[in-house]
Design an enzyme around this catalytic site. Structure first.
Site, mmCIF file in Angstrom:
data_model
loop_
_atom_site.group_PDB
_atom_site.id
_atom_site.type_symbol
_atom_site.label_atom_id
_atom_site.label_comp_id
_atom_site.label_asym_id
_atom_site.label_seq_id
_atom_site.Cartn_x
_atom_site.Cartn_y
_atom_site.Cartn_z
ATOM 1 N N ASP A 164 -7.378 5.648 -1.802
ATOM 2 C CA ASP A 164 -7.084 4.450 -1.026
ATOM 3 C C ASP A 164 -6.580 3.345 -1.960
ATOM 4 O O ASP A 164 -7.274 2.958 -2.892
ATOM 5 C CB ASP A 164 -8.354 3.995 -0.311
ATOM 6 C CG ASP A 164 -8.120 2.887 0.686
ATOM 7 O OD1 ASP A 164 -7.022 2.290 0.674
ATOM 8 O OD2 ASP A 164 -9.032 2.605 1.486
ATOM 9 N N CYS A 182 0.815 -1.219 0.000
ATOM 10 C CA CYS A 182 0.000 0.000 0.000
ATOM 11 C C CYS A 182 0.851 1.273 0.000
ATOM 12 O O CYS A 182 0.555 2.227 -0.730
ATOM 13 C CB CYS A 182 -0.993 0.005 1.152
ATOM 14 S SG CYS A 182 -0.307 -0.210 2.796
ATOM 15 N N HIS A 236 -6.146 0.221 -1.212
ATOM 16 C CA HIS A 236 -6.484 -1.107 -0.707
ATOM 17 C C HIS A 236 -7.626 -1.762 -1.489
ATOM 18 O O HIS A 236 -8.647 -2.167 -0.923
ATOM 19 C CB HIS A 236 -6.830 -1.028 0.777
ATOM 20 C CG HIS A 236 -5.698 -0.559 1.628
ATOM 21 N ND1 HIS A 236 -5.453 0.771 1.891
ATOM 22 C CD2 HIS A 236 -4.712 -1.246 2.247
ATOM 23 C CE1 HIS A 236 -4.378 0.888 2.644
ATOM 24 N NE2 HIS A 236 -3.910 -0.326 2.881
#
Length: 348
Positions: A284, A92, A286
């Protein structure tokens, strides 16, 4: 020696703040669960541009969608030939590093006001930028290159990075990007030394003629100033962000040179691109998506590289104190302007 201290003369220290990876899963983002922007009169700031949440929601979404969104991928070439074929659970922060540098390349080659249009044939410069991040070993800033270059920073392949490590790796990789010719500088100890920037960002004068002749560079490319990517690792507290740093941090997003901030909160790293009120706006990484390969003419479906829903938000006090702020100065005047703005930022 002239220097600028970004957040005051504090005894902050720089280190990779290793966040616990317990509980990290393949957090697929379901677009219907993303909360829309609040109805507020407070300005929305995204990478140096101001918007109204009341009258410019479409413009906000268009701006956010135009940023490069790099997420977990699966089924790419094994890293190092025998390594991982997915970065789910560990990549990430590496993806956030790709996003902040991707924004620099957008500014460098297309301009801050460039907008992405889905379903249309894209400009060659855009395709070149995206190809620099494709998940394969010979792309300048691929997950393969970042992971393998990180070994020299003491990080084994598959190990989580902190903001400082990814900044150092991006600096090393940019040296090989002859197309963009960026000067990537990582300012340590919470201090930007102006003389170091000047020495680092100027091509030697005696080289200018050789470059112009041998490389047939365009006129603007032969300028002495090399476009500057300035990455500043910071620690804004111990376990939690010190409230004294909140306003200076917001000021960073308001500067036209802003590339945003990479950092996160426990268990996850994010790419922060702005704020509204006391909420940070972020992309993000993820979400695990299949790896993408370009076709013969290097065109490929690029929808998965753009976040086409309202961006995520979190309260600024949830931010982990270990971050890296980024800025892009296309010209020397941009850098001089950035210095002038930093001097005006209220010190904690």
């Amino acid at each position: 020696m002239s220097s600028l201290n970004l957040f005051g003369n504090t005894n902050v220290f720089l280190a990779d703040h290793i966040l616990s990876l317990e509980g990290i899963e393949n957090n697929i983002v379901h677009f219907t669960q993303i909360e829309d922007f609040p109805e507020t009169s407070e300005p929305v700031w995204i990478l140096g541009q101001q918007f109204s949440a009341l009258t410019e929601k479409d413009e906000i979404l268009a701006d956010v969608t135009s940023r490069l969104w790099f997420t977990y991928r699966k089924n790419f070439q094994p890293i190092g030939g025998t390594g991982p074929t997915s970065d789910t659970g560990w990549g990430c922060m590496l993806r956030c590093g790709q996003m902040i540098l991707g924004q620099a390349l957008i500014c460098r080659h297309l301009g801050r006001d460039w907008r992405w249009s889905p379903g249309q044939r894209q400009r060659a410069e855009y395709i070149n930028i995206l190809n620099a991040f494709i998940d394969k070993k010979d792309s300048y800033y691929s997950i393969h290159q970042i992971a393998q270059m990180g070994v020299g920073e003491g990080k084994s392949i598959g190990q989580w990075y902190g903001p400082n490590t990814v900044a150092q790796v991006l600096k090393k990789l940019a040296v090989f990007d002859s197309w963009s010719r960026l000067a990537v500088h990582v300012a340590m100890d919470n201090t930007v030394v102006i003389e170091e920037i000047s020495e680092f960002s100027f091509l030697p004068r005696e080289m200018n003629g050789d470059l112009e002749g041998a490389c047939a560079l365009a006129e603007e490319e032969t300028a002495l100033w090399k476009p500057l990517v300035l990455l500043i690792p910071l620690r804004l507290g111990l376990s939690d962000i010190n409230e004294a740093y909140i306003e200076p941090l917001k000021q960073c997003f308001m500067m036209p040179q802003s590339l945003g901030v990479i950092g996160g909160k426990p268990n996850s790293a994010h790419y922060f691109i702005g704020f509204v009120g006391d909420e940070l706006i972020y992309l993000d990484p993820h979400t695990t998506q299949p790896a993408v390969d370009p076709n013969e003419d290097e065109q490929f479906p690029d929808d998965s590289y753009h976040c086409q829903h309202p961006p995520c938000r979190m309260h600024i006090c949830e931010l982990d104190p270990s971050i890296a702020a980024g800025f892009f100065c296309q010209t020397e005047d941009d850098f001089d302007d950035w210095c002038a703005q930093i001097r005006k930022v209220p010190k904690p």
